[in-house]
Write a protein that holds these residues in place. Structure first.
Motif, PDB file in Angstrom:
ATOM      1  N   ARG A 117       2.486   6.692  -9.555  1.00  0.00           N
ATOM      2  CA  ARG A 117       1.886   7.619  -8.597  1.00  0.00           C
ATOM      3  C   ARG A 117       0.713   6.920  -7.935  1.00  0.00           C
ATOM      4  O   ARG A 117       0.047   6.092  -8.546  1.00  0.00           O
ATOM      5  CB  ARG A 117       1.429   8.880  -9.313  1.00  0.00           C
ATOM      6  CG  ARG A 117       2.582   9.404 -10.138  1.00  0.00           C
ATOM      7  CD  ARG A 117       2.636  10.848 -10.420  1.00  0.00           C
ATOM      8  NE  ARG A 117       1.978  11.769  -9.564  1.00  0.00           N
ATOM      9  CZ  ARG A 117       1.596  12.969  -9.994  1.00  0.00           C
ATOM     10  NH1 ARG A 117       1.757  13.285 -11.268  1.00  0.00           N
ATOM     11  NH2 ARG A 117       1.055  13.818  -9.174  1.00  0.00           N
ATOM     12  N   CYS A 118       0.517   7.256  -6.674  1.00  0.00           N
ATOM     13  CA  CYS A 118      -0.585   6.640  -5.949  1.00  0.00           C
ATOM     14  C   CYS A 118      -1.906   7.053  -6.613  1.00  0.00           C
ATOM     15  O   CYS A 118      -2.134   8.247  -6.832  1.00  0.00           O
ATOM     16  CB  CYS A 118      -0.557   7.096  -4.495  1.00  0.00           C
ATOM     17  SG  CYS A 118      -2.018   6.566  -3.577  1.00  0.00           S
ATOM     18  N   PRO A 119      -2.776   6.077  -6.963  1.00  0.00           N
ATOM     19  CA  PRO A 119      -4.033   6.434  -7.624  1.00  0.00           C
ATOM     20  C   PRO A 119      -4.966   7.216  -6.689  1.00  0.00           C
ATOM     21  O   PRO A 119      -5.895   7.870  -7.149  1.00  0.00           O
ATOM     22  CB  PRO A 119      -4.647   5.084  -7.993  1.00  0.00           C
ATOM     23  CG  PRO A 119      -3.914   4.060  -7.213  1.00  0.00           C
ATOM     24  CD  PRO A 119      -2.610   4.629  -6.770  1.00  0.00           C
ATOM     25  N   ASN A 120      -4.702   7.157  -5.408  1.00  0.00           N
ATOM     26  CA  ASN A 120      -5.572   7.880  -4.467  1.00  0.00           C
ATOM     27  C   ASN A 120      -5.029   9.265  -4.118  1.00  0.00           C
ATOM     28  O   ASN A 120      -5.703  10.269  -4.330  1.00  0.00           O
ATOM     29  CB  ASN A 120      -5.755   7.044  -3.206  1.00  0.00           C
ATOM     30  CG  ASN A 120      -6.688   7.718  -2.216  1.00  0.00           C
ATOM     31  OD1 ASN A 120      -7.762   8.169  -2.585  1.00  0.00           O
ATOM     32  ND2 ASN A 120      -6.260   7.813  -0.974  1.00  0.00           N
ATOM     33  N   CYS A 121      -3.775   9.325  -3.582  1.00  0.00           N
ATOM     34  CA  CYS A 121      -3.276  10.634  -3.119  1.00  0.00           C
ATOM     35  C   CYS A 121      -2.322  11.279  -4.113  1.00  0.00           C
ATOM     36  O   CYS A 121      -1.863  12.399  -3.889  1.00  0.00           O
ATOM     37  CB  CYS A 121      -2.621  10.507  -1.745  1.00  0.00           C
ATOM     38  SG  CYS A 121      -1.021   9.699  -1.756  1.00  0.00           S
ATOM     39  N   ASN A 122      -2.033  10.549  -5.207  1.00  0.00           N
ATOM     40  CA  ASN A 122      -1.231  11.134  -6.281  1.00  0.00           C
ATOM     41  C   ASN A 122       0.258  11.248  -5.983  1.00  0.00           C
ATOM     42  O   ASN A 122       1.009  11.813  -6.770  1.00  0.00           O
ATOM     43  CB  ASN A 122      -1.776  12.518  -6.645  1.00  0.00           C
ATOM     44  CG  ASN A 122      -2.196  12.572  -8.094  1.00  0.00           C
ATOM     45  OD1 ASN A 122      -2.082  11.564  -8.807  1.00  0.00           O
ATOM     46  ND2 ASN A 122      -2.674  13.722  -8.526  1.00  0.00           N
ATOM     47  N   SER A 181       0.820  -1.212   0.000  1.00  0.00           N
ATOM     48  CA  SER A 181       0.000   0.000   0.000  1.00  0.00           C
ATOM     49  C   SER A 181       0.855   1.263   0.000  1.00  0.00           C
ATOM     50  O   SER A 181       2.058   1.213   0.276  1.00  0.00           O
ATOM     51  CB  SER A 181      -0.962  -0.005   1.185  1.00  0.00           C
ATOM     52  OG  SER A 181      -0.341  -0.532   2.318  1.00  0.00           O
ATOM     53  N   CYS A 182       0.190   2.354  -0.319  1.00  0.00           N
ATOM     54  CA  CYS A 182       0.853   3.659  -0.314  1.00  0.00           C
ATOM     55  C   CYS A 182       1.147   4.042   1.134  1.00  0.00           C
ATOM     56  O   CYS A 182       0.250   4.006   1.977  1.00  0.00           O
ATOM     57  CB  CYS A 182      -0.066   4.692  -0.971  1.00  0.00           C
ATOM     58  SG  CYS A 182       0.427   6.404  -0.661  1.00  0.00           S
ATOM     59  N   GLY A 183       2.412   4.399   1.418  1.00  0.00           N
ATOM     60  CA  GLY A 183       2.797   4.757   2.783  1.00  0.00           C
ATOM     61  C   GLY A 183       2.243   6.117   3.195  1.00  0.00           C
ATOM     62  O   GLY A 183       2.321   6.498   4.350  1.00  0.00           O
ATOM     63  N   GLY A 184       1.693   6.857   2.235  1.00  0.00           N
ATOM     64  CA  GLY A 184       1.141   8.171   2.571  1.00  0.00           C
ATOM     65  C   GLY A 184      -0.317   8.079   2.958  1.00  0.00           C
ATOM     66  O   GLY A 184      -0.737   8.638   3.972  1.00  0.00           O
ATOM     67  N   CYS A 185      -1.124   7.340   2.152  1.00  0.00           N
ATOM     68  CA  CYS A 185      -2.574   7.337   2.400  1.00  0.00           C
ATOM     69  C   CYS A 185      -3.131   5.925   2.644  1.00  0.00           C
ATOM     70  O   CYS A 185      -4.318   5.758   2.836  1.00  0.00           O
ATOM     71  CB  CYS A 185      -3.298   7.988   1.227  1.00  0.00           C
ATOM     72  SG  CYS A 185      -3.282   6.952  -0.250  1.00  0.00           S
ATOM     73  N   TYR A 186      -2.231   4.903   2.603  1.00  0.00           N
ATOM     74  CA  TYR A 186      -2.601   3.499   2.892  1.00  0.00           C
ATOM     75  C   TYR A 186      -3.513   2.867   1.834  1.00  0.00           C
ATOM     76  O   TYR A 186      -4.085   1.810   2.069  1.00  0.00           O
ATOM     77  CB  TYR A 186      -3.201   3.352   4.302  1.00  0.00           C
ATOM     78  CG  TYR A 186      -2.288   3.978   5.333  1.00  0.00           C
ATOM     79  CD1 TYR A 186      -1.033   3.401   5.612  1.00  0.00           C
ATOM     80  CD2 TYR A 186      -2.620   5.165   5.987  1.00  0.00           C
ATOM     81  CE1 TYR A 186      -0.155   4.001   6.503  1.00  0.00           C
ATOM     82  CE2 TYR A 186      -1.738   5.764   6.884  1.00  0.00           C
ATOM     83  CZ  TYR A 186      -0.517   5.167   7.136  1.00  0.00           C
ATOM     84  OH  TYR A 186       0.356   5.753   8.010  1.00  0.00           O
TER      85      TYR A 186
HETATM   86 ZN    ZN Z   1      -1.427   7.448  -1.523  1.00  0.00          ZN
END
Ligand code: ZN
Length: 244
Positions: free
Chosen positions: A227-232, A204-209
């Motif tokens: 790039r994270c599809p959620n937080c970019n 998972s993305c370490g920024g927004c999980y």
């Molecule tokens: Zn993210």
């Protein structure tokens, strides 16, 4: 973002950029705290000054009240002396005993008043000690504040020098960002600072999980920019887990 498919970027570069952005955020936070520390100290001095003013006012009020009682005592003693003089010229037994009663009543009132004055004087001593304590406290707070201001200003100058150094390091490091990714990188770092980059944590993305797809993870393994599809955020594998 189909363009991402073709941008290769080494995870260690993204990790380094992330580290530098975090350092910059931290330095900005520490620099912002400096004036707040000075303000907090100055508030303490202000409070001390207010306590001193209040202590001085209480002391002054007690002195005035005690002075008034002493005047009252004085004038009643004068009155008693007048009454005693009148005793000698009393025209009748009845007048004599009335004068005697009045003298006795005034003497009794004066005893009460004398006790009150003694208590008042003790209270004034106590209040005068309070004033002394408050004055000393203000002096201590002021000297602590002078010392604090010196220390904080020195620290702030050091932090600003450090920030300048880290900003230069950032500019140097950013030269390695592929030009095709530069516009996106600028846009997101300007908007989000350290949150523009995130390590991948497991899957998972370490920024927004946000859980990442296998496809994204595969591209990450090939050192392709994703790039994270959620937080970019620009994602990277932390160094200890980099699969080369
Ligand atoms: Zn993210």
């Amino acid at each position: 973002m189909p363009a991402d498919n073709r941008i290769e970027i080494h995870p260690s570069l993204l990790q380094k950029l992330h580290r530098i952005h975090r350092q910059i955020t931290d330095l900005h936070g520490q620099i912002a705290r400096c004036p707040r520390q000075i303000q907090a100290g100055s508030n303490l001095v202000q409070e001390g000054e207010e306590q001193k003013t209040a202590a001085q006012a209480s002391h002054k009020a007690a002195v005035l009240a005690c002075d008034a009682k002493q005047l009252q005592l004085q004038s009643r003693e004068d009155k008693i002396r007048d009454l005693e003089a009148k005793l000698k010229t009393a025209a009748s037994n009845r007048e004599f005993s009335l004068l005697k009663e009045q003298i006795a009543a005034d003497q009794q009132a004066n005893e009460v008043l004398s006790d009150e004055i003694l208590e008042g004087l003790e209270y004034i001593d106590e209040l005068s000690q309070n004033v002394q304590d408050a004055v000393q406290k203000v002096e201590r707070l002021q000297s602590e504040q002078t010392e604090r201001v010196g220390e904080v200003e020195k620290r702030q100058a050091e932090l600003e020098t450090e920030l300048e150094r880290v900003n230069q390091e950032l500019a140097e490091t950013e030269k390695n960002v592929p030009s095709t990714a530069m516009d996106d990188y600028r846009r997101i770092t300007e908007a989000r600072g350290e949150d523009a980059l995130a390590p991948v944590d497991g899957e998972s993305c370490g920024g927004c999980y946000q859980i990442l797809t296998t496809q994204l993870i595969d591209r990450l393994r090939m050192s392709l920019l994703i790039r994270c599809p959620n937080c970019n955020a620009f994602l990277y594998s932390p160094e200890d887990r980099q699969v080369r």
